[in-house]
Design a protein around this motif. Structure first.
Motif, PDB file in Angstrom:
ATOM      1  N   ASN A  68       9.583  -7.975  -5.339  1.00  0.00           N
ATOM      2  CA  ASN A  68      10.927  -8.347  -5.788  1.00  0.00           C
ATOM      3  C   ASN A  68      11.713  -7.120  -6.269  1.00  0.00           C
ATOM      4  N   VAL A  69      11.694  -6.081  -5.458  1.00  0.00           N
ATOM      5  CA  VAL A  69      12.435  -4.856  -5.767  1.00  0.00           C
ATOM      6  C   VAL A  69      13.202  -4.407  -4.528  1.00  0.00           C
ATOM      7  N   SER A  70      14.067  -3.428  -4.718  1.00  0.00           N
ATOM      8  CA  SER A  70      14.904  -2.940  -3.620  1.00  0.00           C
ATOM      9  C   SER A  70      14.148  -1.939  -2.745  1.00  0.00           C
ATOM     10  N   ARG A  71      14.707  -1.667  -1.557  1.00  0.00           N
ATOM     11  CA  ARG A  71      14.106  -0.691  -0.645  1.00  0.00           C
ATOM     12  C   ARG A  71      14.007   0.699  -1.283  1.00  0.00           C
ATOM     13  N   PRO A  72      15.060   1.195  -1.997  1.00  0.00           N
ATOM     14  CA  PRO A  72      14.936   2.524  -2.617  1.00  0.00           C
ATOM     15  C   PRO A  72      13.754   2.624  -3.581  1.00  0.00           C
ATOM     16  N   VAL A  73      13.462   1.539  -4.306  1.00  0.00           N
ATOM     17  CA  VAL A  73      12.330   1.557  -5.237  1.00  0.00           C
ATOM     18  C   VAL A  73      11.019   1.689  -4.471  1.00  0.00           C
ATOM     19  N   ILE A  74      10.887   0.917  -3.386  1.00  0.00           N
ATOM     20  CA  ILE A  74       9.675   0.988  -2.565  1.00  0.00           C
ATOM     21  C   ILE A  74       9.521   2.381  -1.972  1.00  0.00           C
ATOM     22  N   ARG A  75      10.610   2.947  -1.482  1.00  0.00           N
ATOM     23  CA  ARG A  75      10.533   4.271  -0.855  1.00  0.00           C
ATOM     24  C   ARG A  75      10.202   5.353  -1.882  1.00  0.00           C
ATOM     25  N   GLU A  76      10.741   5.210  -3.080  1.00  0.00           N
ATOM     26  CA  GLU A  76      10.421   6.170  -4.140  1.00  0.00           C
ATOM     27  C   GLU A  76       8.929   6.114  -4.472  1.00  0.00           C
ATOM     28  N   ALA A  77       8.401   4.917  -4.575  1.00  0.00           N
ATOM     29  CA  ALA A  77       6.974   4.755  -4.870  1.00  0.00           C
ATOM     30  C   ALA A  77       6.119   5.330  -3.753  1.00  0.00           C
ATOM     31  N   MET A  78       6.496   5.054  -2.499  1.00  0.00           N
ATOM     32  CA  MET A  78       5.730   5.541  -1.361  1.00  0.00           C
ATOM     33  C   MET A  78       5.754   7.068  -1.274  1.00  0.00           C
ATOM     34  N   THR A  79       6.904   7.655  -1.584  1.00  0.00           N
ATOM     35  CA  THR A  79       6.998   9.117  -1.572  1.00  0.00           C
ATOM     36  C   THR A  79       6.061   9.724  -2.604  1.00  0.00           C
ATOM     37  N   SER A  80       6.016   9.126  -3.791  1.00  0.00           N
ATOM     38  CA  SER A  80       5.116   9.624  -4.841  1.00  0.00           C
ATOM     39  C   SER A  80       3.657   9.502  -4.410  1.00  0.00           C
ATOM     40  N   LEU A  81       3.312   8.375  -3.813  1.00  0.00           N
ATOM     41  CA  LEU A  81       1.936   8.169  -3.361  1.00  0.00           C
ATOM     42  C   LEU A  81       1.567   9.122  -2.231  1.00  0.00           C
ATOM     43  N   GLU A  82       2.540   9.437  -1.391  1.00  0.00           N
ATOM     44  CA  GLU A  82       2.284  10.363  -0.287  1.00  0.00           C
ATOM     45  C   GLU A  82       2.086  11.777  -0.812  1.00  0.00           C
ATOM     46  N   VAL A  83       2.885  12.172  -1.803  1.00  0.00           N
ATOM     47  CA  VAL A  83       2.739  13.498  -2.403  1.00  0.00           C
ATOM     48  C   VAL A  83       1.339  13.655  -3.006  1.00  0.00           C
ATOM     49  N   LEU A  84       0.838  12.577  -3.597  1.00  0.00           N
ATOM     50  CA  LEU A  84      -0.491  12.608  -4.199  1.00  0.00           C
ATOM     51  C   LEU A  84      -1.607  12.501  -3.168  1.00  0.00           C
ATOM     52  N   GLY A  85      -1.238  12.244  -1.916  1.00  0.00           N
ATOM     53  CA  GLY A  85      -2.239  12.140  -0.866  1.00  0.00           C
ATOM     54  C   GLY A  85      -2.965  10.813  -0.832  1.00  0.00           C
ATOM     55  N   ILE A  86      -2.411   9.801  -1.518  1.00  0.00           N
ATOM     56  CA  ILE A  86      -3.053   8.488  -1.555  1.00  0.00           C
ATOM     57  C   ILE A  86      -2.720   7.680  -0.309  1.00  0.00           C
ATOM     58  N   VAL A  87      -1.513   7.880   0.229  1.00  0.00           N
ATOM     59  CA  VAL A  87      -1.135   7.186   1.456  1.00  0.00           C
ATOM     60  C   VAL A  87      -0.640   8.190   2.487  1.00  0.00           C
ATOM     61  N   ASN A  88      -0.689   7.780   3.744  1.00  0.00           N
ATOM     62  CA  ASN A  88      -0.135   8.565   4.856  1.00  0.00           C
ATOM     63  C   ASN A  88       0.849   7.693   5.612  1.00  0.00           C
ATOM     64  N   ARG A  89       2.042   8.199   5.799  1.00  0.00           N
ATOM     65  CA  ARG A  89       3.034   7.441   6.570  1.00  0.00           C
ATOM     66  C   ARG A  89       3.051   7.949   8.007  1.00  0.00           C
ATOM     67  N   LYS A  90       2.844   7.031   8.948  1.00  0.00           N
ATOM     68  CA  LYS A  90       2.803   7.380  10.360  1.00  0.00           C
ATOM     69  C   LYS A  90       3.981   6.720  11.071  1.00  0.00           C
ATOM     70  N   THR A  91       4.781   7.551  11.734  1.00  0.00           N
ATOM     71  CA  THR A  91       5.960   7.055  12.431  1.00  0.00           C
ATOM     72  C   THR A  91       5.595   5.923  13.382  1.00  0.00           C
ATOM     73  N   ARG A  92       6.287   4.823  13.243  1.00  0.00           N
ATOM     74  CA  ARG A  92       6.148   3.630  14.097  1.00  0.00           C
ATOM     75  C   ARG A  92       4.878   2.816  13.839  1.00  0.00           C
ATOM     76  N   ASN A  93       3.906   3.407  13.188  1.00  0.00           N
ATOM     77  CA  ASN A  93       2.642   2.683  12.971  1.00  0.00           C
ATOM     78  C   ASN A  93       2.508   2.111  11.566  1.00  0.00           C
ATOM     79  N   GLY A  94       3.347   2.580  10.645  1.00  0.00           N
ATOM     80  CA  GLY A  94       3.289   2.060   9.293  1.00  0.00           C
ATOM     81  C   GLY A  94       2.682   3.048   8.311  1.00  0.00           C
ATOM     82  N   THR A  95       2.359   2.544   7.117  1.00  0.00           N
ATOM     83  CA  THR A  95       1.800   3.356   6.045  1.00  0.00           C
ATOM     84  C   THR A  95       0.355   2.936   5.805  1.00  0.00           C
TER      85      THR A  95
END
Length: 233
Positions: A50-77
Protein backbone atom coordinates in the motif's frame (compact mmCIF):
# COMPACT_ATOMS: atom_id res chain seq x y z
CA UNK A 1 7.71 -18.31 -14.14
CA UNK A 2 4.96 -17.50 -11.62
CA UNK A 3 5.70 -15.54 -8.48
CA UNK A 4 5.11 -17.29 -5.18
CA UNK A 5 2.34 -15.94 -2.98
CA UNK A 6 3.86 -13.87 -0.18
CA UNK A 7 2.54 -12.16 2.92
CA UNK A 8 3.71 -8.63 3.71
CA UNK A 9 2.13 -6.49 6.38
CA UNK A 10 0.38 -3.22 5.53
CA UNK A 11 2.72 -0.35 6.35
CA UNK A 12 2.22 2.94 8.16
CA UNK A 13 3.11 6.22 6.49
CA UNK A 14 6.28 6.63 8.59
CA UNK A 15 9.65 5.84 7.00
CA UNK A 16 7.91 3.90 4.27
CA UNK A 17 11.01 2.99 2.30
CA UNK A 18 12.74 1.53 5.36
CA UNK A 19 9.64 -0.44 6.23
CA UNK A 20 9.44 -1.83 2.71
CA UNK A 21 13.08 -2.90 3.02
CA UNK A 22 12.37 -4.63 6.35
CA UNK A 23 9.36 -6.44 4.93
CA UNK A 24 11.19 -7.57 1.79
CA UNK A 25 14.07 -8.93 3.87
CA UNK A 26 11.52 -10.69 6.07
CA UNK A 27 10.49 -12.72 3.01
CA UNK A 28 13.90 -14.40 3.36
CA UNK A 29 14.01 -14.67 7.14
CA UNK A 30 10.51 -16.19 7.29
CA UNK A 31 11.31 -18.63 4.50
CA UNK A 32 8.58 -17.38 2.15
CA UNK A 33 11.24 -16.83 -0.51
CA UNK A 34 14.79 -18.15 -0.85
CA UNK A 35 18.06 -16.78 -2.27
CA UNK A 36 17.76 -16.66 -6.05
CA UNK A 37 13.94 -16.39 -6.02
CA UNK A 38 12.18 -13.66 -7.95
CA UNK A 39 10.46 -10.94 -5.95
CA UNK A 40 6.91 -9.78 -6.69
CA UNK A 41 6.75 -7.06 -9.36
CA UNK A 42 6.72 -3.36 -8.51
CA UNK A 43 2.97 -3.23 -9.09
CA UNK A 44 2.39 -6.23 -6.85
CA UNK A 45 4.57 -4.76 -4.10
CA UNK A 46 2.77 -1.43 -4.39
CA UNK A 47 -0.53 -3.20 -3.83
CA UNK A 48 0.71 -5.49 -1.07
CA UNK A 49 2.50 -2.74 0.85
CA UNK A 50 0.00 0.00 0.00
CA UNK A 51 2.72 2.45 -1.04
CA UNK A 52 3.60 4.42 -4.15
CA UNK A 53 5.97 3.35 -6.95
CA UNK A 54 8.68 5.87 -5.87
CA UNK A 55 8.74 4.28 -2.39
CA UNK A 56 9.14 0.79 -3.87
CA UNK A 57 11.88 1.97 -6.21
CA UNK A 58 13.72 3.74 -3.40
CA UNK A 59 13.64 0.56 -1.32
CA UNK A 60 14.80 -1.58 -4.25
CA UNK A 61 17.68 0.78 -5.00
CA UNK A 62 18.85 0.55 -1.38
CA UNK A 63 18.63 -3.24 -1.44
CA UNK A 64 20.53 -3.37 -4.72
CA UNK A 65 23.30 -1.14 -3.36
CA UNK A 66 23.65 -3.56 -0.45
CA UNK A 67 23.81 -6.48 -2.86
CA UNK A 68 20.70 -8.13 -1.43
CA UNK A 69 18.78 -8.03 -4.70
CA UNK A 70 19.68 -7.99 -8.39
CA UNK A 71 17.48 -6.26 -10.93
CA UNK A 72 17.48 -7.90 -14.35
CA UNK A 73 16.03 -6.06 -17.32
CA UNK A 74 12.76 -7.65 -18.45
CA UNK A 75 13.14 -10.58 -16.05
CA UNK A 76 12.35 -8.84 -12.78
CA UNK A 77 14.12 -8.48 -9.44
CA UNK A 78 15.74 -11.45 -7.71
CA UNK A 79 17.25 -12.07 -4.32
CA UNK A 80 21.00 -12.60 -4.59
CA UNK A 81 22.25 -16.17 -4.52
CA UNK A 82 24.90 -15.40 -1.93
CA UNK A 83 26.10 -12.60 0.29
CA UNK A 84 28.30 -9.96 -1.34
CA UNK A 85 31.01 -7.90 0.33
CA UNK A 86 29.19 -4.55 0.22
CA UNK A 87 27.37 -4.67 3.58
CA UNK A 88 30.53 -5.61 5.46
CA UNK A 89 32.62 -3.07 3.54
CA UNK A 90 30.19 -0.36 4.63
CA UNK A 91 30.38 -1.49 8.25
CA UNK A 92 34.17 -1.36 8.13
CA UNK A 93 34.13 2.05 6.45
CA UNK A 94 32.11 3.41 9.37
CA UNK A 95 34.79 2.02 11.71
CA UNK A 96 37.74 3.10 9.59
CA UNK A 97 39.12 5.40 12.29
CA UNK A 98 38.76 2.78 15.01
CA UNK A 99 41.85 0.75 14.15
CA UNK A 100 41.88 -1.22 17.39
CA UNK A 101 38.36 -2.42 16.63
CA UNK A 102 39.43 -3.56 13.14
CA UNK A 103 42.39 -5.45 14.61
CA UNK A 104 40.20 -7.20 17.18
CA UNK A 105 37.60 -8.06 14.55
CA UNK A 106 40.32 -9.76 12.54
CA UNK A 107 41.59 -11.62 15.60
CA UNK A 108 38.10 -12.88 16.48
CA UNK A 109 37.35 -13.93 12.90
CA UNK A 110 40.64 -15.61 12.06
CA UNK A 111 40.88 -17.58 15.30
CA UNK A 112 37.56 -19.19 14.50
CA UNK A 113 38.40 -19.78 10.85
CA UNK A 114 41.75 -21.43 11.46
CA UNK A 115 40.30 -24.08 13.78
CA UNK A 116 37.95 -25.14 10.99
CA UNK A 117 40.68 -24.78 8.36
CA UNK A 118 42.79 -27.26 10.34
CA UNK A 119 40.03 -29.83 9.87
CA UNK A 120 39.29 -29.08 6.22
CA UNK A 121 42.48 -27.83 4.57
CA UNK A 122 43.55 -29.72 1.44
CA UNK A 123 47.00 -30.87 0.39
CA UNK A 124 46.84 -28.37 -2.46
CA UNK A 125 46.14 -25.49 -0.06
CA UNK A 126 48.99 -26.63 2.20
CA UNK A 127 51.30 -26.62 -0.82
CA UNK A 128 50.31 -23.02 -1.57
CA UNK A 129 51.10 -22.04 2.02
CA UNK A 130 54.52 -23.71 1.75
CA UNK A 131 55.27 -21.78 -1.45
CA UNK A 132 54.33 -18.50 0.23
CA UNK A 133 56.64 -19.25 3.16
CA UNK A 134 59.49 -19.85 0.71
CA UNK A 135 58.67 -16.51 -0.96
CA UNK A 136 58.73 -14.80 2.39
CA UNK A 137 62.18 -16.26 3.13
CA UNK A 138 63.56 -14.67 -0.04
CA UNK A 139 62.15 -11.18 0.50
CA UNK A 140 64.72 -8.39 0.16
CA UNK A 141 62.97 -6.16 2.72
CA UNK A 142 60.89 -6.35 5.89
CA UNK A 143 57.65 -5.80 3.95
CA UNK A 144 55.90 -9.16 3.76
CA UNK A 145 52.39 -7.67 3.71
CA UNK A 146 51.29 -8.97 0.29
CA UNK A 147 52.49 -12.51 0.96
CA UNK A 148 51.04 -12.35 4.46
CA UNK A 149 47.70 -11.26 3.01
CA UNK A 150 47.59 -14.20 0.58
CA UNK A 151 48.69 -16.63 3.32
CA UNK A 152 45.80 -15.64 5.58
CA UNK A 153 43.31 -15.62 2.71
CA UNK A 154 44.14 -19.22 1.80
CA UNK A 155 43.56 -20.26 5.42
CA UNK A 156 40.27 -18.36 5.62
CA UNK A 157 38.99 -19.93 2.41
CA UNK A 158 40.16 -23.37 3.58
CA UNK A 159 37.61 -23.09 6.40
CA UNK A 160 35.05 -23.39 3.59
CA UNK A 161 32.30 -21.23 5.09
CA UNK A 162 30.49 -19.40 2.24
CA UNK A 163 28.90 -16.98 4.72
CA UNK A 164 32.33 -15.61 5.62
CA UNK A 165 33.88 -15.51 2.16
CA UNK A 166 32.40 -12.07 1.43
CA UNK A 167 33.95 -10.71 4.62
CA UNK A 168 37.52 -11.79 3.96
CA UNK A 169 38.61 -9.33 1.23
CA UNK A 170 37.22 -6.12 2.78
CA UNK A 171 38.60 -7.05 6.20
CA UNK A 172 42.02 -7.73 4.71
CA UNK A 173 41.96 -4.46 2.79
CA UNK A 174 41.16 -2.49 5.92
CA UNK A 175 43.71 -4.42 7.93
CA UNK A 176 46.32 -3.47 5.35
CA UNK A 177 45.74 0.14 6.42
CA UNK A 178 46.30 -0.97 9.99
CA UNK A 179 49.62 -2.60 9.10
CA UNK A 180 50.75 0.63 7.49
CA UNK A 181 50.87 2.05 11.01
CA UNK A 182 53.90 -0.15 11.71
CA UNK A 183 57.20 1.21 10.30
CA UNK A 184 59.09 -1.31 8.17
CA UNK A 185 61.98 -1.42 10.62
CA UNK A 186 59.58 -2.57 13.36
CA UNK A 187 57.90 -5.38 11.41
CA UNK A 188 60.53 -8.03 12.25
CA UNK A 189 60.35 -10.26 9.19
CA UNK A 190 62.24 -13.08 10.91
CA UNK A 191 59.68 -13.27 13.71
CA UNK A 192 56.79 -12.99 11.25
CA UNK A 193 58.27 -15.83 9.23
CA UNK A 194 58.53 -18.01 12.33
CA UNK A 195 54.88 -17.37 13.17
CA UNK A 196 53.84 -18.44 9.68
CA UNK A 197 55.94 -21.59 9.87
CA UNK A 198 54.32 -22.47 13.20
CA UNK A 199 50.87 -21.90 11.72
CA UNK A 200 51.70 -24.05 8.71
CA UNK A 201 53.06 -26.88 10.87
CA UNK A 202 49.90 -26.92 12.96
CA UNK A 203 47.71 -27.01 9.86
CA UNK A 204 49.78 -29.77 8.32
CA UNK A 205 49.15 -31.85 11.45
CA UNK A 206 45.43 -30.99 11.20
CA UNK A 207 45.58 -29.88 14.84
CA UNK A 208 42.89 -27.21 15.53
CA UNK A 209 44.15 -26.40 19.04
CA UNK A 210 47.76 -25.90 17.98
CA UNK A 211 46.61 -23.94 14.92
CA UNK A 212 44.51 -21.66 17.15
CA UNK A 213 47.43 -21.04 19.51
CA UNK A 214 49.86 -20.35 16.65
CA UNK A 215 47.50 -17.92 14.97
CA UNK A 216 46.81 -16.13 18.25
CA UNK A 217 50.53 -15.65 18.88
CA UNK A 218 50.96 -14.15 15.42
CA UNK A 219 47.94 -11.84 15.54
CA UNK A 220 48.66 -10.74 19.10
CA UNK A 221 52.20 -9.79 18.04
CA UNK A 222 50.79 -7.66 15.21
CA UNK A 223 48.12 -6.14 17.45
CA UNK A 224 50.65 -5.05 20.08
CA UNK A 225 52.95 -3.55 17.42
CA UNK A 226 50.10 -1.55 15.89
CA UNK A 227 48.74 -0.28 19.20
CA UNK A 228 52.24 0.69 20.35
CA UNK A 229 52.80 2.78 17.21
CA UNK A 230 49.33 4.34 17.41
CA UNK A 231 50.14 5.50 20.94
CA UNK A 232 53.51 6.81 19.76
CA UNK A 233 55.49 4.75 22.24
Amino acid sequence: MENKSVDIKSLSRKTLSNQVIDEIISLLTTGQLKPGDRLPSELELMEICNVSRPVIREAMTSLEVLGIVNRKTRNGTFFSDKIGSKPFSMMLALSATDLSSIIETRVALELGLITLAAEKITDEELAKLRDLIEEMKSLPSEDSSEIDKEFHKIIALAANIPLFEAIIDPLQNFHQKVLEQIPLEDRNLAQTLNYHIDIYNALEKRDPVEAYASMYSHLDFVRKKVLKNLKGE
